[in-house]
Design an enzyme around this catalytic site. Structure first.
Site, PDB file in Angstrom:
ATOM      1  N   GLU A  85      -4.172   2.492  -7.220  1.00  0.00           N
ATOM      2  CA  GLU A  85      -4.543   3.550  -6.281  1.00  0.00           C
ATOM      3  C   GLU A  85      -3.644   4.760  -6.507  1.00  0.00           C
ATOM      4  O   GLU A  85      -2.534   4.830  -5.951  1.00  0.00           O
ATOM      5  CB  GLU A  85      -4.365   3.069  -4.835  1.00  0.00           C
ATOM      6  CG  GLU A  85      -5.248   1.910  -4.460  1.00  0.00           C
ATOM      7  CD  GLU A  85      -5.562   1.918  -2.966  1.00  0.00           C
ATOM      8  OE1 GLU A  85      -6.733   1.934  -2.616  1.00  0.00           O
ATOM      9  OE2 GLU A  85      -4.615   1.927  -2.159  1.00  0.00           O
TER      10      GLU A  85
ATOM     11  N   HIS B  76       0.849  -1.192   0.000  1.00  0.00           N
ATOM     12  CA  HIS B  76       0.000   0.000   0.000  1.00  0.00           C
ATOM     13  C   HIS B  76       0.891   1.251   0.000  1.00  0.00           C
ATOM     14  O   HIS B  76       1.961   1.264   0.607  1.00  0.00           O
ATOM     15  CB  HIS B  76      -0.910  -0.004   1.237  1.00  0.00           C
ATOM     16  CG  HIS B  76      -1.979   1.027   1.168  1.00  0.00           C
ATOM     17  ND1 HIS B  76      -1.739   2.347   1.444  1.00  0.00           N
ATOM     18  CD2 HIS B  76      -3.285   0.946   0.813  1.00  0.00           C
ATOM     19  CE1 HIS B  76      -2.858   3.033   1.266  1.00  0.00           C
ATOM     20  NE2 HIS B  76      -3.816   2.205   0.888  1.00  0.00           N
TER      21      HIS B  76
HETATM   22  P1  PGA Z   1      -9.584   5.977   0.692  1.00  0.00           P
HETATM   23  O1  PGA Z   1      -8.439   4.871   0.869  1.00  0.00           O
HETATM   24  O2  PGA Z   1     -10.789   5.232   0.132  1.00  0.00           O
HETATM   25  O3  PGA Z   1      -9.836   6.510   2.061  1.00  0.00           O
HETATM   26  O4  PGA Z   1      -9.077   6.979  -0.260  1.00  0.00           O
HETATM   27  C1  PGA Z   1      -8.208   3.907  -0.096  1.00  0.00           C
HETATM   28  C2  PGA Z   1      -6.919   3.184   0.225  1.00  0.00           C
HETATM   29  O5  PGA Z   1      -5.939   3.841   0.602  1.00  0.00           O
HETATM   30  O6  PGA Z   1      -6.855   1.946   0.140  1.00  0.00           O
END
Ligand code: PGA
Length: 260
Positions: A166, A94
């Protein structure tokens, strides 16, 4: 395999009591359906209460991180061997771990391989940050992260992996600052991720991993992300801590499958 995958990343939130409460509330709101697989990823300390209190027909479990080794003198760490039988999935790489825990691509590749070796499905997170995006480096950064992250896997192992795109600049924007990623920005990157996998593992491989979108997904924007070609589901942070919002996101995923 379910047609959509919705993963809740609770990050560093909720004590065991609060986690149990959230699972009970989710159980009341979320309807089970074979078309959507729902995975809850609580912090380690909450895994056992959530495993105990969830309805396993509705919710699978995942961890937010693992160590790359099976056991040893690593104070504070949790290995994939310790999670076997408790979780089915694990988030790896992540952006918050890349940034705050200084995890690099080499370590992330070892974690991905360790997960697979123990029968856990890795959810490999990749994404460009704002600087990279503004300097035209986003595609290269994402391709490099995919290439490195999968580098210790065989072609046969690719189909049981999940890749979450992401964009770092679009995470945690739920407070109204509003830098949401637009679907037309996400779609080419999802295609690019699949092309990268195809180039690495040969014809047909690009279609094998499930690819998720993550970054400020909420009940209002969820359908637009689900409509993006090549997106198999969502990784949800902030909105997954609110049972009404998360249930609405799951319902939107079910509706997206059924409206096809
Ligand atoms: P968020 O986080 O939906 O709060 O933007 C997503 C993530 O970091 O997995």
């Amino acid at each position: 395999m379910a047609e959509k995958l919705v993963v809740a990343n609770w990050k560093m939130n909720l004590n065991p009591h609060q986690a149990s409460l959230l699972v009970h509330r989710l159980d009341q709101k979320v309807t089970a359906g074979r078309s959507v697989e729902v995975v809850l990823c609580p912090p380690f300390v909450d895994l056992y209460p959530v495993a105990r209190d969830r309805n396993p027909k509705k919710f699978k479990l995942g961890a937010q991180n693992i160590h790359h080794l099976d056991e040893g003198p690593f104070t504070g760490e949790v290995s994939p061997a310790m999670l076997q039988g408790l979780v089915d999935f694990v988030i790896v790489g992540h952006s918050e771990r890349r940034r705050h825990a200084h995890e690099d691509d080499k370590l992330i590749a070892r974690k991905v391989a360790a997960a697979v070796r123990h029968g856990l499905v890795p959810i490999l997170c990749v994404g460009d940050n704002l600087f990279e995006r503004e300097h035209g480096a986003a595609r290269k950064v994402v391709a490099d992260q995919v290439t490195a992250g999968l580098s210790l896997l065989t072609a046969a192992e690719i189909k049981d992996t999940v890749i979450a795109y992401e964009p770092v600049w679009a995470i945690s924007q739920g407070d109204g600052r509003g830098s949401y990623a637009k679907p037309h920005e996400v779609e080419p990157m999802v295609t690019h991720i699949r092309q990268t996998v195809e180039e690495l593992y040969g014809e047909g491989a690009g279609g094998e991993p499930r690819v998720l979108y993550g970054g400020s997904v909420n009940p209002d924007n969820v359908t637009a992300y689900l409509e993006i070609a090549g997106v198999d589901g969502l990784l949800v942070g902030g909105a997954s801590l609110n049972y009404e919002q998360f249930a609405a996101i799951v319902a939107a995923a079910q509706a997206a499958v059924h409206s096809k």
